[in-house]
Scaffold this active site. Structure first.
Site, short mmCIF file in Angstrom:
data_model
loop_
_atom_site.label_atom_id
_atom_site.label_comp_id
_atom_site.label_asym_id
_atom_site.label_seq_id
_atom_site.Cartn_x
_atom_site.Cartn_y
_atom_site.Cartn_z
N CYS A 2 32.97 34.57 33.31
CA CYS A 2 31.88 33.86 33.15
C CYS A 2 31.63 32.65 33.84
O CYS A 2 32.65 31.83 33.70
CB CYS A 2 31.55 33.91 31.59
N ARG A 27 33.84 34.40 40.86
CA ARG A 27 34.86 34.34 39.58
C ARG A 27 34.99 35.72 39.11
O ARG A 27 35.66 35.88 38.24
CB ARG A 27 34.11 33.45 38.67
N TRP A 72 30.95 38.29 32.35
CA TRP A 72 31.91 39.42 32.26
C TRP A 72 32.19 39.95 31.06
O TRP A 72 32.88 39.09 30.16
CB TRP A 72 33.25 38.53 33.01
N ASN A 98 30.59 30.72 27.80
CA ASN A 98 32.02 31.37 28.32
C ASN A 98 32.84 31.20 27.05
O ASN A 98 33.02 30.32 26.27
CB ASN A 98 32.47 30.37 29.37
N GLY A 99 33.83 32.15 26.93
CA GLY A 99 34.65 32.30 25.92
C GLY A 99 34.39 33.27 24.76
O GLY A 99 33.56 34.23 25.27
N GLU A 483 54.83 41.10 43.93
CA GLU A 483 53.58 40.48 44.46
C GLU A 483 52.72 41.31 45.56
O GLU A 483 51.43 41.32 45.49
CB GLU A 483 53.69 38.98 45.31
N LYS A 487 48.96 42.83 44.95
CA LYS A 487 47.97 42.63 45.93
C LYS A 487 47.35 43.80 46.32
O LYS A 487 46.18 44.01 46.43
CB LYS A 487 48.63 41.93 47.14
N GLU A 490 45.26 45.22 43.33
CA GLU A 490 43.84 44.69 43.13
C GLU A 490 42.86 44.85 43.93
O GLU A 490 41.69 45.04 43.47
CB GLU A 490 44.11 42.98 43.26
N HIS A 506 67.80 55.29 39.24
CA HIS A 506 67.89 55.45 37.60
C HIS A 506 66.65 56.10 37.33
O HIS A 506 66.15 55.91 35.87
CB HIS A 506 68.31 54.04 36.99
N LYS A 604 38.43 35.88 39.06
CA LYS A 604 39.21 34.76 39.57
C LYS A 604 39.96 34.00 38.63
O LYS A 604 41.33 33.70 38.80
CB LYS A 604 38.28 33.94 40.65
C1 AGP Z 1 46.35 37.23 41.81
O1 AGP Z 1 45.94 37.77 43.00
C2 AGP Z 1 45.15 37.42 40.67
N1 AGP Z 1 44.27 37.35 40.89
C3 AGP Z 1 45.66 37.02 39.42
O2 AGP Z 1 46.91 37.79 38.99
C4 AGP Z 1 46.06 35.48 39.30
O3 AGP Z 1 47.16 35.17 39.88
C5 AGP Z 1 46.25 35.26 37.71
O4 AGP Z 1 45.08 35.70 37.08
C6 AGP Z 1 46.73 33.90 37.27
O5 AGP Z 1 45.51 32.81 37.78
P1 AGP Z 1 45.66 31.36 38.01
O6 AGP Z 1 46.93 31.14 39.06
O7 AGP Z 1 44.42 30.80 38.38
O8 AGP Z 1 46.37 30.81 36.50
#
Ligand code: AGP
Length: 609
Positions: A2, A27, A72, A98-99, A483, A487, A490, A506, A604
């Site tokens: 949001c 975001r 959101w 927001n929240g 990681e 990526k 996502e 295993h 974001k």
């Molecule tokens: C990363 O590609 C993600 N979008 C997500 O995992 C992100 O790293 C995580 O939400 C943490 O965000 P921040 O670094 O703003 O705390």
């Protein structure tokens, strides 16, 4: 997640609110809306993109004050009626929020019992009704009345037809900034929405409220006593927030953020390396050498990719400083009633500095008397302010949801921390110098990888065809694999699972087939032979292989698509091994024609628990 914008001044509010919402699109959101107050209150809200909202706006929407929101969904699906702003029955009060209001269900019941008609499924709507029902004479008093009944987190802004000169905002756990202009004032949950108009901003603190009029703002607490929050100039280049733009060119922001990494890493390193003594100087830690030596353990907390980089960071701290270190998802940490030790250094890592789980973990540590430093990108963000000290990453604004340049600067931040911790302990000056030189070489090495991007596009195309795949690595390579899988998931919506290469036999080996490719991280290090043996096991089961490795590594007769990266010092290899994985994910998503910068369901900054 949001976003909030607000405007009061001499210009028409609607176009400015829409422009601000556009700047918050990255975001992540699923609906958007505005309330504009002129001779009457006009509220327009739509599920979908900001563009859908623009198309729904009446031609004559007039007023020099208003608020806007990107939502959101949390309480109730994305729909026109659930979008913000929310109003009372008469349409006198409009609220953006927001929240999460934790006691929304109880408040809704109470309102229904008082025969108030609730039209949405949201928690926010109750605030509009509570404000409207208050008997206080001032808007500030009405909002305080409402907030004393509310439990939860909020960044919110309220406009009221009976108080047409002001927006009143309140913060508890969700960021809000006031932007100061010439006879006009802005409000936003993110600097990105303001910087085109002003870089003089004031951050609200938790528990603070603000009244914003065209000529200024005042801040106060819930007991209506004034606070001293003042505006200050922030040192940023507004053009860095432009989407695409001249320097970046057109196209997905994620791509340009990948390409920007040599420059962002240079910024992270600037002024922090000491070649002569082979160490780093991190003044912002607020720890002298004696305090650094007294640290017995390092505990790193972050979420998502920041957690995976935290795992890489823990490896660096153990290798360079020989201090036990581990990383844990911040989202889990405080729920297990963690033991906080006085000689442990806690490190919160976050790009946005807003991630609520990381922020709450920091607060839990502080409540129990622990010392926390932050590795944070956004200057002045909630996490940065909550920590006792830290390292700003200087990655520059990161807009794409999939984090790239922030993560590699986090890695560099950890390398600097580990180096400084190591050099006050047993890391020799020779080893320190070796690492300083390796850090300085990183930007050029990343350039080299990116230059050979063309070689990766075909491999990415093959990965895009698979619906499920593995990413594997060992020790230093395992968080790299995690990681890489993250990526790819996502932005391509393909299933990608990360495993320790050693764990394949295993269990997961059962899933290997011609349809399930494996991306293997095989650095030139003490585990190369074992890694290559695992490649044989995968190949023997028909599993297609992509191997991210170093030119020195002999893969023997293993059939694999090979991606070489330049060799660094072994401790720093993970950062270079990560770069091709970013490019693979990007090109796979591009092949699939997906919206790389705005992946479905993701935000974001994750500002709700
Ligand atoms: C990363 O590609 C993600 N979008 C997500 O995992 C992100 O790293 C995580 O939400 C943490 O965000 P921040 O670094 O703003 O705390």
């Amino acid at each position: 997640m949001c976003g909030i914008v607000g405007y009061v001044g001499t210009q028409q509010a609607a176009p400015l609110l829409i422009e601000g919402l556009g700047r918050l699109e990255h975001r992540g959101y699923d609906s958007a809306g505005v309330a504009v107050l002129g001779t009457r209150m006009q509220v327009v809200k739509k599920a979908g993109r900001v563009q859908d909202l623009v198309e729904a706006l009446p031609k004559r929407i007039s007023g020099r004050l208003g608020v806007g929101h990107t939502r959101w969904a949390t309480h109730g699906p994305a729909s026109d009626v659930n979008a913000h702003p929310h109003t009372d029955a008469a349409g006198t009060v409009a609220v953006v929020h927001n929240g999460i209001i934790d006691n929304a269900a109880a408040l809704r019941q109470r309102l229904v019992a008082a025969e108030v008609e609730l039209v949405s499924d949201t928690d926010t709507e109750v605030i509009a009704h509570l404000v409207a029902a208050s008997a206080a004479d001032t808007l500030e008093g009405k909002i305080v009345d409402a907030l004393t009944q509310v439990e939860g987190t909020y960044g919110l802004a309220v406009v009221h037809a009976d108080f047409p000169d002001r927006i009143v905002a309140a913060r508890n756990g969700s960021p809000l900034l006031i932007g100061v202009g010439e006879k006009e004032m802005y409000l936003a949950s993110d600097l990105a929405a303001l910087v085109r108009h002003t870089t003089t901003v004031a951050h609200l603190d938790d528990g603070e409220l603000a009244t914003i009029t065209a000529t200024g703002f005042t801040t106060f607490r819930q007991d209506l006593t004034r606070t001293a929050t003042a505006a200050a100039a922030v040192e940023i280049d507004p053009s860095a927030y432009e989407y695409g733009g001249e320097e970046a060119g057109e196209g997905p922001r994620m791509y340009w953020e990948i390409l920007e990494q040599p420059a962002s890493i240079e910024r992270t390193l600037r002024g922090r390396l000491d070649e002569r003594f082979g160490t780093a100087h991190l003044g912002g830690l607020n720890l002298d050498p004696r305090e650094l030596r007294a640290i017995r353990r390092v505990k790193i907390l972050g979420c998502g990719s920041a957690y995976y980089v935290g795992q890489m960071g823990a490896g660096l701290v153990e290798e360079l400083a020989r201090v036990p270190a581990d990383a844990e998802p911040a989202s889990e940490f405080r729920y297990r009633n963690p033991i906080i030790e006085p000689d442990t250094l806690y490190v919160a890592v976050s790009q946005s500095g807003e991630t609520i789980d990381t922020l709450l973990a920091v607060e839990e540590i502080k409540r129990k008397g622990g010392r926390v430093i932050g590795l944070v990108n956004v200057v002045g963000s909630a996490i940065a302010r909550a920590c006792d000290g830290g390292i700003y990453l200087h990655a520059g604004p990161e807009i794409a949801v999939a984090s790239t340049k922030a993560l590699t600067t986090m890695y560099v931040g950890f390398a600097l921390l580990a180096l400084q911790l190591g050099r006050v302990r047993d890391l020799s000056v020779a080893d320190g110098k070796r690492l300083v030189a390796a850090l300085q070489a990183l930007p050029a090495q990343i350039e080299e990888i990116v230059k050979r991007e063309g070689e990766l596009t075909e491999v990415a195309g093959t990965l895009a065809e698979a619906t499920s795949m593995f990413f594997v690595g060992r020790v230093r390579g395992y968080p790299v694999a995690r990681e890489g899988a993250q990526k790819l998931k996502e932005i391509t919506y393909r299933h990608a699972e990360a495993y320790q290469t050693s764990e394949l036999k295993h269990g997961p080996l059962a899933l290997i087939s011609e349809e399930v490719p494996t991306v293997a991280i095989v650095p030139d290090d003490e585990l190369t032979e074992r890694n290559v043996a695992a490649l044989h096991e995968i190949a023997a089961r028909g599993g297609p292989l992509v191997v991210v490795t170093h030119p020195e590594v002999d893969l023997g007769d293993v059939r694999a698509a090979r991606i070489d990266v330049p060799k660094s010092e072994a401790e720093l290899d993970p950062i270079l091994l990560t770069i091709p994985l970013q490019l693979l994910a990007y090109h796979a998503a591009a092949t699939l024609g997906l919206d790389v910068d705005k992946p479905r369901n993701l935000a974001k900054s994750v500002t709700v628990e």
